[in-house]
Scaffold this active site. Structure first.
Site: not given
Length: 518
Positions: A289, A284, A368, A370, A307, A296, A366
């Protein structure tokens, strides 16, 4: 990185490091073990010659240590309460004598893990020395040398922004380590393994620590292209937004659509002629993010430069495999995107069409990670047909809720494959705990308007995220491993081989595991 050299007979050193190991009392020795702190008023202490068995000792070393210095070191152990525990240390100043400083460090059982902890302790305790000499035990094997070197290199890591590197005060840091061994040539291979492992882990840390004001998807892709250029046999392809759209990478485009800097996908390949196994690694790569429209809270957002730690890990490990010339074919896929808030950001309730045609309804922007992983997994299955498929990601906060900061959550339906990765991580000093993939929870993935629902809110967040990804593994479902490593990807402070900030989690595990494949 600091210089570590193996030498047979160093001379003229001012700082000497001696190993300390616990003493196991013989069953035939009736003397008591005195593990209390000695006191000058107590005549029954080990140094007074009472006959009590010491709990630690300096073992015989390859370096000829003067008898008086060795006696001094052993006499110090009970006074400073050194029991030989791995990573425990004590620095003594010896005014007007040589060596001027004596560092005693515990090596525990003397295995690789013990020496890794010792190396980290040395790097921290002697971090402001210019040069030190380490006397290795005369019976030290290659595992000890590897562990020591990894500990030194990993614990001495410090992140600096590129423009500040030249201005840094390098004179205030440990620069050279001489390791005294009987036969330096016998340990050169172990030192090379440690160097590559540390160097690539540090690369992953650098990439992850870099602020997102610098680290756009394009910048990150460029860094990998530059790092891979050192090894001509590595092949790298970077897909830009137009190419991603042409090939149908809908998840990556959706997540990256709200940012002024478009998404990328890096495909990095190592294909040695003697490879018999093809492994695809997916990581990933969300360079920042915000949570998107499902934004968030501030405190949850401020470290979101990390991230993309999964992408950093798989790309660095692939570069490491090339440096070690591992006989395994590896393709690393890193979907890179910045999840931002704007008029072009994807919305809660949107349906995303992933690579290969599967669709997912996403009511939480949030969740995202996956979505971009799903595209890369589907591409790997459809176009690359690997023997084994591994993805690693800072995927869920539920990882930390379930397992704390030390362990990643590992998912697989293949017992042998799961255990091999867990064992490799344990040997490398990175911990993972296997989690279930219960079919009872699959119903949470049902959607009224798409093939899948990407972000169930029914609990077990790390588990349901893994179940969602499993839907994109096709015929590789029984040869797939998912590692949720959000928690151990970041260290709040210096701890053993970890420096505050990004840990580079996954690089050491992957290199150890890949090195064991045939």
């Amino acid at each position: 990185m600091l210089s570590i050299r193996l030498v047979a007979d160093p001379t003229g050193f001012d700082v000497l490091v001696l190993p300390v190991r616990p003493v196991t009392p013989s069953v035939d020795d009736p003397r008591p073990v005195d593990d209390s702190r000695p006191d000058s008023a107590n005549p029954d202490t080990p140094e007074s010659g009472s006959g009590a068995t010491p709990v630690a000792e300096v073992p015989p070393t390859s370096l000829a240590v003067p008898a008086d210095l060795l006696a001094e070191a052993n006499a110090l152990l009970p006074l400073v309460e050194l029991t030989g525990a791995a990573g425990a240390s004590h620095l003594t100043v010896r005014a007007l004598r040589e060596p001027g400083r004596l560092l005693l460090v515990g090596v525990g059982a003397g295995d690789e893990a013990g020496w890794r902890a010792a190396g980290a302790a040395i790097a921290r305790t002697a971090g402001r020395e210019t040069s030190i000499t380490i006397a290795m035990p005369s019976d030290a094997g290659t595992e000890a040398v590897r562990g020591l070197a990894e500990g030194l290199w990993l614990a001495s890591y410090r992140f600096r922004l590129p423009e500040r590197e030249e201005a840094a005060d390098r004179g205030a840091e440990l620069d050279e380590v001489l390791v005294a061994v009987a036969d330096p040539d016998a340990h050169q291979a172990a030192l090379h393994l440690a160097r590559v492992t540390a160097r690539t882990t540090r690369l992953a840390r650098d990439l992850t620590n870099t602020p997102s004001s610098v680290k756009s998807p394009e910048w990150l892709a460029d860094q990998i292209v530059a790092a891979a250029a050192e090894y001509p046999e590595l092949r790298v392809r970077v897909r830009d937004p137009e190419q991603l759209a042409e090939e149908g990478f809908g998840g990556i485009l959706a997540v990256g659509g709200g940012s002024a800097t478009g998404p990328r996908m890096v495909e990095l390949g190592w294909q040695p002629a003697d490879a018999r196994t093809h492994v695809v690694l997916v990581g990933k790569g969300i360079t920042f993010d915000t949570g998107g429209i499902s934004i968030k809270p501030r405190d949850a957002m401020k470290l979101m430069r990390k991230d993309m730690a999964g992408a950093a890990a798989i790309l660095a490990a692939t570069i490491g495999a090339a440096a070690l010339r591992l006989p395994v074919r590896i393709t690393a896929l890193a979907p890179l995107a910045e999840n931002m808030v704007s008029g072009s950001a994807f919305r809660p309730g949107d349906v995303v069409r992933h690579y290969g045609g599967l669709t997912s309804e996403t009511t939480n922007s949030d969740a995202e990670g996956r979505l971009v992983l799903a595209d890369a997994l589907a591409y790997a299955v459809d176009q690359l047909a690997p023997d084994l498929l591994v993805d690693i990601a800072t995927l869920t906060g539920a990882n930390a809720v379930a397992l704390g900061k030390r362990h990643s959550a590992l998912y697989s339906e293949n017992d042998e494959l799961a255990q091999a990765l867990i064992d490799a991580g344990r040997e490398a000093g990175e911990l993972a705990w296997r989690m279930p993939l219960p079919n009872d929870y699959v119903e949470y993935l049902g959607s009224d308007i798409a093939d899948l629902y990407s972000a169930p809110a029914a609990g077990a967040g790390s588990v349901t995220a893994a179940l969602f990804l499993r839907e994109f593994t096709g015929p590789l479902r029984d040869r797939w491993v998912h590692v949720d490593m959000s928690a151990p990807s970041w260290a709040e402070g210096n701890d053993g081989v970890l420096a505050k900030g990004a840990t580079g989690y996954g690089v050491r595990t992957l290199l150890r595991w890949l090195g064991g494949l045939e």
